[in-house]
Design an enzyme around this catalytic site. Structure first.
Site, PDB file in Angstrom:
ATOM      1  N   CYS A  23       0.830  -1.205   0.000  1.00  0.00           N
ATOM      2  CA  CYS A  23       0.000   0.000   0.000  1.00  0.00           C
ATOM      3  C   CYS A  23       0.865   1.257   0.000  1.00  0.00           C
ATOM      4  O   CYS A  23       1.934   1.288   0.612  1.00  0.00           O
ATOM      5  CB  CYS A  23      -0.895   0.034   1.239  1.00  0.00           C
ATOM      6  SG  CYS A  23      -2.308  -1.067   1.119  1.00  0.00           S
ATOM      7  N   ASP A  74     -11.090  -6.914  21.893  1.00  0.00           N
ATOM      8  CA  ASP A  74     -10.084  -6.746  22.941  1.00  0.00           C
ATOM      9  C   ASP A  74     -10.696  -6.182  24.218  1.00  0.00           C
ATOM     10  O   ASP A  74     -10.386  -6.634  25.319  1.00  0.00           O
ATOM     11  CB  ASP A  74      -8.957  -5.829  22.453  1.00  0.00           C
ATOM     12  CG  ASP A  74      -7.896  -5.636  23.514  1.00  0.00           C
ATOM     13  OD1 ASP A  74      -7.363  -6.642  24.025  1.00  0.00           O
ATOM     14  OD2 ASP A  74      -7.603  -4.467  23.863  1.00  0.00           O
ATOM     15  N   MET A 119      -8.330  -0.067   0.975  1.00  0.00           N
ATOM     16  CA  MET A 119      -7.601  -0.785   2.021  1.00  0.00           C
ATOM     17  C   MET A 119      -7.640  -0.017   3.339  1.00  0.00           C
ATOM     18  O   MET A 119      -7.708  -0.624   4.414  1.00  0.00           O
ATOM     19  CB  MET A 119      -6.159  -1.063   1.599  1.00  0.00           C
ATOM     20  CG  MET A 119      -6.047  -2.058   0.455  1.00  0.00           C
ATOM     21  SD  MET A 119      -6.982  -3.592   0.715  1.00  0.00           S
ATOM     22  CE  MET A 119      -6.237  -4.213   2.214  1.00  0.00           C
TER      23      MET A 119
END
Length: 159
Positions: free
Chosen positions: A76, A128, A113
Site C-alpha cells: 500500500c 479486545d 484498504m
C-alpha cells in the site's frame, strides 16, 4: 477479468507506480460485523465495561489504523487522508455491533484498504475490550461497501 496490478511481468509482487495517474477525489466505505452474547452487548451499551467506553475506543483505533494502513499492508502507498470516519451501531435484536468506516482523499490511488483496515481494527478493538467477559465473540463479514473515484469508477455492494 481484470489482471492483478501488484504482480509484475515476472510474476513478482511489487508496489504499483501511480505517478502518472490523475488525481481525483477517492472515497471508500467498509464494514465489519461483530456477533456477541446479549449480556456482552448490554455491558457495552450500559457503559459498564471495566476498560472504558468500548465504542469511543474502537472508533479512535479504527481512525488510527486507517492512517497506518501503509505500515500494515506491504504494497500500500502512504496516503494523505483528508477524512476518516468510523461509526459503530448496536443491534440489540441480533446481538451484533456493526462497524462502518469511511475514508476520503484527493489523490492518485484508492482508499479501499484504508477503509477495510479501519473497520477491521475497530472490530478487533471491540473484541479486545470485551474478551474478559466473552472470549467467543465472532468478528464476521468484513467487506468493502462502496468505492468512488479513479479509473475504475463507482462500485457499490448490492444489499
Amino acid at each position: 477479468m481484470a489482471k492483478l496490478t501488484h504482480i509484475n511481468s515476472k510474476g513478482e509482487a511489487h508496489m504499483v507506480d501511480v505517478s502518472s495517474k490523475d488525481e481525483s477525489i477517492r472515497e471508500a466505505r467498509a464494514e465489519a460485523v461483530i456477533h456477541m452474547k446479549p449480556e456482552t452487548l448490554s455491558i457495552i451499551m450500559s457503559g459498564q465495561n471495566h476498560k472504558g467506553d468500548v465504542f469511543a475506543t474502537a472508533r479512535i483505533a479504527g481512525i488510527q489504523a486507517a492512517k497506518k494502513t501503509w505500515d500494515l499492508i506491504p504494497l500500500c502507498h502512504p496516503l494523505l487522508l483528508s477524512k476518516v470516519e468510523v461509526n459503530l451501531y448496536a443491534d440489540e435484536k441480533s446481538h451484533q455491533v456493526r462497524v462502518e468506516s469511511l475514508c476520503r482523499l484527493s489523490g492518485k490511488t484508492g482508499v479501499e484498504m484504508e477503509a477495510l483496515t479501519a473497520a477491521s481494527v475497530a472490530a478487533l478493538t471491540v473484541y479486545d475490550m470485551c474478551k474478559a467477559v466473552q472470549k467467543d465473540i465472532v468478528i464476521g463479514q468484513i467487506r468493502l461497501l462502496e468505492k468512488q473515484g479513479g479509473k475504475s469508477g463507482h462500485f457499490k455492494v448490492e444489499i
